[in-house]
Scaffold this active site. Structure first.
Site, PDB file in Angstrom:
ATOM      1  N   GLY A 110       0.798  -1.214   0.000  1.00 51.50           N
ATOM      2  CA  GLY A 110       0.000   0.000   0.000  1.00 51.50           C
ATOM      3  C   GLY A 110       0.827   1.259   0.000  1.00 51.50           C
ATOM      4  N   LYS A 141      -1.056   2.255  -4.388  1.00 54.90           N
ATOM      5  CA  LYS A 141      -1.648   3.583  -4.545  1.00 54.90           C
ATOM      6  C   LYS A 141      -1.716   4.025  -6.000  1.00 54.90           C
ATOM      7  CE  LYS A 141      -2.323   4.799  -0.160  1.00 54.90           C
ATOM      8  NZ  LYS A 141      -1.939   3.576   0.554  1.00 54.90           N
ATOM      9  N   ASP A 217      -8.222   5.966   4.516  1.00 53.76           N
ATOM     10  CA  ASP A 217      -6.977   6.592   4.958  1.00 53.76           C
ATOM     11  C   ASP A 217      -6.538   7.670   3.969  1.00 53.76           C
ATOM     12  OD1 ASP A 217      -6.626   4.334   3.223  1.00 53.76           O
ATOM     13  OD2 ASP A 217      -4.466   4.554   3.474  1.00 53.76           O
ATOM     14  N   ASP A 218      -5.723   8.576   4.472  1.00 49.25           N
ATOM     15  CA  ASP A 218      -5.095   9.629   3.658  1.00 49.25           C
ATOM     16  C   ASP A 218      -6.111  10.518   2.946  1.00 49.25           C
ATOM     17  OD1 ASP A 218      -2.780   8.461   4.509  1.00 49.25           O
ATOM     18  OD2 ASP A 218      -2.282   7.515   2.613  1.00 49.25           O
ATOM     19  N   TYR A 272      -6.263   6.156  12.033  1.00 53.24           N
ATOM     20  CA  TYR A 272      -5.965   4.728  12.217  1.00 53.24           C
ATOM     21  C   TYR A 272      -4.732   4.509  13.098  1.00 53.24           C
ATOM     22  CZ  TYR A 272      -2.701   5.794   8.385  1.00 53.24           C
ATOM     23  OH  TYR A 272      -1.733   6.357   7.600  1.00 53.24           O
TER      24      TYR A 272
END
Length: 299
Positions: A110, A141, A217-218, A272
């Protein structure tokens, strides 16, 4: 000259100098007797993926190698250990009873930047199997079809490559997990978005994928991608958490819960990490279906 007889009905070969028994008590009826002849306890009471590997001369004077797993993965791991022990044409007598202390052992791909090539992923899956890792999570990604263009179906050639990875993972007793990251553009209040998520998961299910992750996330946990979400859920990190739980719960209800073969759905929240409670984490804990597993780093 050496002759090897492969017998599927578990009947001993007369005059054989060495007999190799492969399969646990659920796979090979002859394994229990072979272990008794060696004076070794079987794998019946072991946890999942545990195994017994026994090499030696039995009480009846016959040489045996026994690979007995608590399940198919355990027998496979026994074979990997045997491969590590064999050097040349000699193998010392040995008894190994082994089982994992961690249910999941593996790698999540990831990271940002150029990801692994297809051939490298195939080689990685073979390496995972040899070293008894049982989990690979596909989350590069730079795959636009699982992040920036998550609503679009995969082209046939891309889907075929993922299918090859799934098959190679299965051959190595590795669970292949697939991550979809819709957070950059998702509209939580629109039912069509949950439908788009499950449609993408359905295409992966047809390839044999049984482990799925919805990742948030992100992304910015204080902004919405449409005005309708603000009206439906409110403002602030807790509101975003409620919206994310709402979407994950919809996937759980309409896709995972109706498929007994599916592994538990996993959810990667926007926050997270850490051990302190926040408005965001409290809302996740309150709203998220208890059957969903939350991924967490706790750093």
């Amino acid at each position: 000259m050496r002759t090897i007889h492969q017998v599927d009905d578990h009947t001993p070969v007369r005059g054989a100098r060495l007999t190799v028994h492969v399969g646990g008590h659920k796979e090979n009826a002859a394994t229990a007797g072979a272990l008794r002849a060696l004076g070794v306890q079987g794998a019946e009471t072991m946890a999942a993926e545990g195994y017994v590997l026994a090499v030696g001369e039995g009480r009846d004077g016959r040489d045996r190698i026994v690979l007995s797993g608590a399940d198919g993965a355990g027998t496979y791991y026994a074979a990997q250990t045997l491969r590590q022990l064999v050097h040349g044409l000699r193998l010392q007598g040995v008894v190994i009873r082994d089982w994992p202390s961690l249910r999941w052992r593996g790698v999540m791909e990831g990271f940002y930047g150029p990801s692994s090539s297809h051939q490298q992923r195939l080689a990685d899956l073979d390496w995972f199997g040899r070293h008894k890792l049982n989990s690979y999570v596909y989350a590069p990604k730079d795959d636009p079809y699982r992040r920036t263009e998550w609503r679009k179906p995969y082209p046939a050639d891309e889907l075929a490559r993922i299918g090859e990875l799934v098959r190679r993972a299965r051959e190595n007793h590795v669970s292949f997990g697939y991550v979809l990251s819709p957070g950059l553009s998702v509209r939580y209040s629109q039912p069509s978005e949950a439908a788009a998520l499950t449609a993408k998961f359905e295409s992966l299910w047809e390839l044999g994928v049984r482990s799925f992750v919805v990742a948030f996330d992100d992304i910015d946990d204080q902004r919405w991608n449409c005005a309708e979400d603000r009206a439906a859920f409110g403002t602030g990190p807790a509101a975003v958490a409620g919206a994310q739980a709402h979407l994950a719960n919809a996937v759980q209800k309409t896709f995972i819960a109706v498929r007994p073969e599916a592994e538990p759905l996993r959810m990667m929240p926007t926050q997270y990490w850490g051990t302190s409670r926040t408005d965001y984490t409290r809302r996740i804990a309150q709203d998220l279906d208890p059957g969903i597993v939350v991924q967490w780093t706790a750093r």
